[in-house]
Write a protein that holds these residues in place. Sequence first.
Motif, PDB file in Angstrom:
ATOM      1  N   ASP A 277       0.478  -1.495   0.227  1.00  0.00           N
ATOM      2  CA  ASP A 277      -0.590  -0.098   0.214  1.00  0.00           C
ATOM      3  C   ASP A 277       0.568   0.965   0.054  1.00  0.00           C
ATOM      4  O   ASP A 277       1.729   1.476   0.056  1.00  0.00           O
ATOM      5  N   SER A 278       0.524   2.141  -0.581  1.00  0.00           N
ATOM      6  CA  SER A 278       1.288   3.731  -0.419  1.00  0.00           C
ATOM      7  C   SER A 278       1.618   4.220   0.557  1.00  0.00           C
ATOM      8  O   SER A 278       2.107   5.304   0.864  1.00  0.00           O
ATOM      9  N   ASP A 279       0.894   3.576   1.482  1.00  0.00           N
ATOM     10  CA  ASP A 279       0.878   4.059   2.834  1.00  0.00           C
ATOM     11  C   ASP A 279       2.123   3.848   4.077  1.00  0.00           C
ATOM     12  O   ASP A 279       2.487   4.413   4.829  1.00  0.00           O
ATOM     13  N   VAL A 280       2.656   2.828   3.565  1.00  0.00           N
ATOM     14  CA  VAL A 280       3.700   1.484   3.818  1.00  0.00           C
ATOM     15  C   VAL A 280       5.038   1.698   2.770  1.00  0.00           C
ATOM     16  O   VAL A 280       4.683   0.995   2.263  1.00  0.00           O
ATOM     17  N   GLU A 281       5.650   2.185   3.109  1.00  0.00           N
ATOM     18  CA  GLU A 281       6.659   2.409   2.826  1.00  0.00           C
ATOM     19  C   GLU A 281       7.364   0.790   2.504  1.00  0.00           C
ATOM     20  O   GLU A 281       7.847  -0.307   3.093  1.00  0.00           O
ATOM     21  N   ASN A 282       8.344   0.941   1.729  1.00  0.00           N
ATOM     22  CA  ASN A 282       9.309  -0.347   1.684  1.00  0.00           C
ATOM     23  C   ASN A 282      10.045  -1.018   2.218  1.00  0.00           C
ATOM     24  O   ASN A 282      10.461  -2.005   2.492  1.00  0.00           O
ATOM     25  N   SER A 283      10.158   0.213   3.249  1.00  0.00           N
ATOM     26  CA  SER A 283      10.969   0.026   4.405  1.00  0.00           C
ATOM     27  C   SER A 283       9.879  -1.006   5.378  1.00  0.00           C
ATOM     28  O   SER A 283      11.107  -1.500   6.404  1.00  0.00           O
ATOM     29  N   GLY A 284       9.052  -1.046   5.309  1.00  0.00           N
ATOM     30  CA  GLY A 284       8.153  -1.954   6.631  1.00  0.00           C
ATOM     31  C   GLY A 284       7.590  -1.317   7.290  1.00  0.00           C
ATOM     32  O   GLY A 284       7.064  -1.845   7.998  1.00  0.00           O
ATOM     33  N   ARG A 285       7.084   0.074   7.014  1.00  0.00           N
ATOM     34  CA  ARG A 285       7.118   0.998   7.485  1.00  0.00           C
ATOM     35  C   ARG A 285       5.886   1.798   7.200  1.00  0.00           C
ATOM     36  O   ARG A 285       5.611   1.940   5.596  1.00  0.00           O
ATOM     37  N   PHE A 286       5.046   2.917   8.131  1.00  0.00           N
ATOM     38  CA  PHE A 286       4.299   3.480   7.493  1.00  0.00           C
ATOM     39  C   PHE A 286       4.585   5.220   6.985  1.00  0.00           C
ATOM     40  O   PHE A 286       6.029   5.276   6.652  1.00  0.00           O
ATOM     41  N   SER A 287       3.997   5.991   6.197  1.00  0.00           N
ATOM     42  CA  SER A 287       4.889   6.951   5.803  1.00  0.00           C
ATOM     43  C   SER A 287       5.379   7.857   6.949  1.00  0.00           C
ATOM     44  O   SER A 287       4.888   7.796   8.251  1.00  0.00           O
ATOM     45  N   THR A 288       6.446   8.889   6.133  1.00  0.00           N
ATOM     46  CA  THR A 288       6.940   9.533   7.767  1.00  0.00           C
ATOM     47  C   THR A 288       6.036  10.355   8.172  1.00  0.00           C
ATOM     48  O   THR A 288       5.726  10.886   9.354  1.00  0.00           O
ATOM     49  N   ASP A 289       4.860  10.712   7.540  1.00  0.00           N
ATOM     50  CA  ASP A 289       3.691  11.933   8.175  1.00  0.00           C
ATOM     51  C   ASP A 289       3.141  11.452   8.572  1.00  0.00           C
ATOM     52  O   ASP A 289       2.705  12.101  10.292  1.00  0.00           O
ATOM     53  N   VAL A 290       3.007  10.495   8.903  1.00  0.00           N
ATOM     54  CA  VAL A 290       1.971   9.366  10.350  1.00  0.00           C
ATOM     55  C   VAL A 290       3.105   9.337  11.037  1.00  0.00           C
ATOM     56  O   VAL A 290       2.687   9.507  12.307  1.00  0.00           O
ATOM     57  N   TYR A 291       3.536   9.075  11.533  1.00  0.00           N
ATOM     58  CA  TYR A 291       5.058   9.290  12.670  1.00  0.00           C
ATOM     59  C   TYR A 291       5.491  10.750  13.003  1.00  0.00           C
ATOM     60  O   TYR A 291       5.256  11.119  15.056  1.00  0.00           O
ATOM     61  N   ALA A 292       4.919  11.579  12.537  1.00  0.00           N
ATOM     62  CA  ALA A 292       4.930  12.871  12.818  1.00  0.00           C
ATOM     63  C   ALA A 292       4.038  12.932  13.451  1.00  0.00           C
ATOM     64  O   ALA A 292       3.977  14.005  14.176  1.00  0.00           O
ATOM     65  N   ASP A 293       2.761  12.965  13.174  1.00  0.00           N
ATOM     66  CA  ASP A 293       1.677  13.571  13.667  1.00  0.00           C
ATOM     67  C   ASP A 293       1.428  12.673  15.239  1.00  0.00           C
ATOM     68  O   ASP A 293       1.300  13.246  16.180  1.00  0.00           O
ATOM     69  N   ARG A 294       2.241  10.842  15.226  1.00  0.00           N
ATOM     70  CA  ARG A 294       1.772  10.600  15.882  1.00  0.00           C
ATOM     71  C   ARG A 294       2.496  11.286  17.096  1.00  0.00           C
ATOM     72  O   ARG A 294       2.349  11.330  18.239  1.00  0.00           O
TER      73      ARG A 294
ATOM     74  N   ASP B  18       5.693   0.767  21.918  1.00  0.00           N
ATOM     75  CA  ASP B  18       5.656   1.757  22.062  1.00  0.00           C
ATOM     76  C   ASP B  18       6.653   3.059  21.311  1.00  0.00           C
ATOM     77  O   ASP B  18       6.394   3.669  20.534  1.00  0.00           O
ATOM     78  N   LEU B  19       7.554   2.372  21.505  1.00  0.00           N
ATOM     79  CA  LEU B  19       9.104   2.823  19.884  1.00  0.00           C
ATOM     80  C   LEU B  19       8.504   2.795  18.618  1.00  0.00           C
ATOM     81  O   LEU B  19       8.941   3.672  18.021  1.00  0.00           O
ATOM     82  N   ARG B  20       8.188   1.233  18.357  1.00  0.00           N
ATOM     83  CA  ARG B  20       8.022   1.276  17.157  1.00  0.00           C
ATOM     84  C   ARG B  20       6.479   1.757  16.708  1.00  0.00           C
ATOM     85  O   ARG B  20       6.436   2.634  15.341  1.00  0.00           O
ATOM     86  N   TYR B  21       5.875   2.471  17.624  1.00  0.00           N
ATOM     87  CA  TYR B  21       4.138   3.500  17.465  1.00  0.00           C
ATOM     88  C   TYR B  21       4.653   4.455  16.842  1.00  0.00           C
ATOM     89  O   TYR B  21       4.160   4.989  15.841  1.00  0.00           O
ATOM     90  N   LEU B  22       5.744   4.652  17.582  1.00  0.00           N
ATOM     91  CA  LEU B  22       6.069   6.503  17.425  1.00  0.00           C
ATOM     92  C   LEU B  22       6.895   6.601  16.050  1.00  0.00           C
ATOM     93  O   LEU B  22       6.592   7.354  15.722  1.00  0.00           O
ATOM     94  N   LEU B  23       7.621   5.685  16.241  1.00  0.00           N
ATOM     95  CA  LEU B  23       9.428   5.890  15.281  1.00  0.00           C
ATOM     96  C   LEU B  23       8.700   4.945  14.301  1.00  0.00           C
ATOM     97  O   LEU B  23      10.140   4.882  12.239  1.00  0.00           O
ATOM     98  N   GLY B  24       7.862   3.576  14.386  1.00  0.00           N
ATOM     99  CA  GLY B  24       8.121   2.768  13.428  1.00  0.00           C
ATOM    100  C   GLY B  24       9.621   2.043  13.465  1.00  0.00           C
ATOM    101  O   GLY B  24      10.187   0.924  12.364  1.00  0.00           O
ATOM    102  N   SER B  25      10.324   1.927  14.524  1.00  0.00           N
ATOM    103  CA  SER B  25      11.386   1.322  14.591  1.00  0.00           C
ATOM    104  C   SER B  25      11.452   0.229  15.624  1.00  0.00           C
ATOM    105  O   SER B  25      10.769  -0.788  15.946  1.00  0.00           O
ATOM    106  N   ARG B  26      12.262  -1.156  14.847  1.00  0.00           N
ATOM    107  CA  ARG B  26      12.340  -2.225  15.240  1.00  0.00           C
ATOM    108  C   ARG B  26      13.474  -2.449  16.514  1.00  0.00           C
ATOM    109  O   ARG B  26      14.242  -3.725  16.214  1.00  0.00           O
ATOM    110  N   ALA B  27      14.343  -1.737  16.659  1.00  0.00           N
ATOM    111  CA  ALA B  27      15.227  -1.585  17.695  1.00  0.00           C
ATOM    112  C   ALA B  27      14.915  -2.905  18.578  1.00  0.00           C
ATOM    113  O   ALA B  27      13.934  -2.851  18.671  1.00  0.00           O
ATOM    114  N   GLN B  28      16.261  -3.251  19.818  1.00  0.00           N
ATOM    115  CA  GLN B  28      16.055  -4.308  20.595  1.00  0.00           C
ATOM    116  C   GLN B  28      16.147  -3.611  21.653  1.00  0.00           C
ATOM    117  O   GLN B  28      17.831  -2.654  21.085  1.00  0.00           O
TER     118      GLN B  28
END
Length: 381
Positions: free
Chosen positions: A2-19, A42-52
């Motif tokens: 979907d256009s709202d999901v980038e190739n990196s496996g996360r949403f578009s930047t605007d989604v995270y900026a709004d959050r 929570d970090l994944r929600y706010l930034l799309g980060s999958r850091a451990q």
Amino acid sequence: MDSDVENSGRFSTDVYADRLRAAQEATAAAGLAGLIITPGYDLRYLLGSRAQTFERLTALVLPAAGAPTIVVPRMELAALRESAVPDLGLAVRDWVDGDDPYALVADTLGGLGVATAVTDSMPALHLLPLADVLGVVPVLATDVLRRLRMVKDAAEIDALRKAGAAIDRVHARVPEFLVPGRTEADVAADIAEAIVAEGHSEVAFIIVGSGPNGADPHHECSDRELLEGDVVVVDIGGPYEPGYNSDSTRTYSIGEPAEDVARRYAVLERAQRAAVAAVRPGVTAEQVDAAARHVLAAEGLADVFVHRTGHGIGLSVHEEPYIVAGNDLPLEVGMVFSVEPGIYFSGEWGARIEDIVVVTEDGALSMNDRPHELVVVPVRR
């Protein structure tokens, strides 16, 4: 994708900026100086980060006012490239072994003694030294982020819809796996392959409860062989990129069900429909739970419904809101949760019907569309 999901496996930047903006507003409203969010949902929600989480501190420092900052070990900088951090232009303060990352966090927040909140998944190995450096024990950020995580935005609902369609395709294939003589484990292996084949990134869970095993709501699978006449509970799900989960249960009968099974299952169908019909803005979570229980109680089945009616779902399979007695939380448009009453007869059989629904302006919209009736699987000899 979907256009709202980038190739990196996360949403578009605007989604995270709004959050991030919404989280800062909630932080300010709570009278806090900032949030400290370590790796987790929570970090994944706010930034799309999958850091451990490791012994070295990685944290998003989100002040109530001002620019967010990432405190991260220099050796983990590469992991940030897969998140929205570079596109958001967030400040990054990296550190190396020998530095004090907790002092960096305190400095970023403006010094000591400030009122902060931390994600509830922060390990004690970070919380305790952080509290020591700040000079105060942080509170949990759960209440600050709770509503943001519960009320899904359009991008999240779309991801959950796709996850629901994918798991529906798996359930459509389940009857071909239910052959007498095969084990629950055999069936689970086929389902696991199908979950990934139908678009999920991985398997989150598989329950194949046949005959008496179906009376255990959290049975997984075993070496029990399927028999003609078995009632089989199949509860399955997994994450669909960018990480939003499916969760759906259907119940199958290998061959025609006994009369008492068919009669009781019909009551369960009515209970599930009643609970879904009760969903609308302003209704409380416990009222939805009560709607299912009322139908079952009227038919003498109250005591065999042994769990809550539902749970929220998103990045985590189980999250708020919980659809359970005692939860007087009013439902809001955009909340997404399961509706899954079940009946369980110890030593005999069990059944459950589960859909994921989203609260709309005038009711509930299901993310699943597989039939609810007891699926009769013809016996192949």
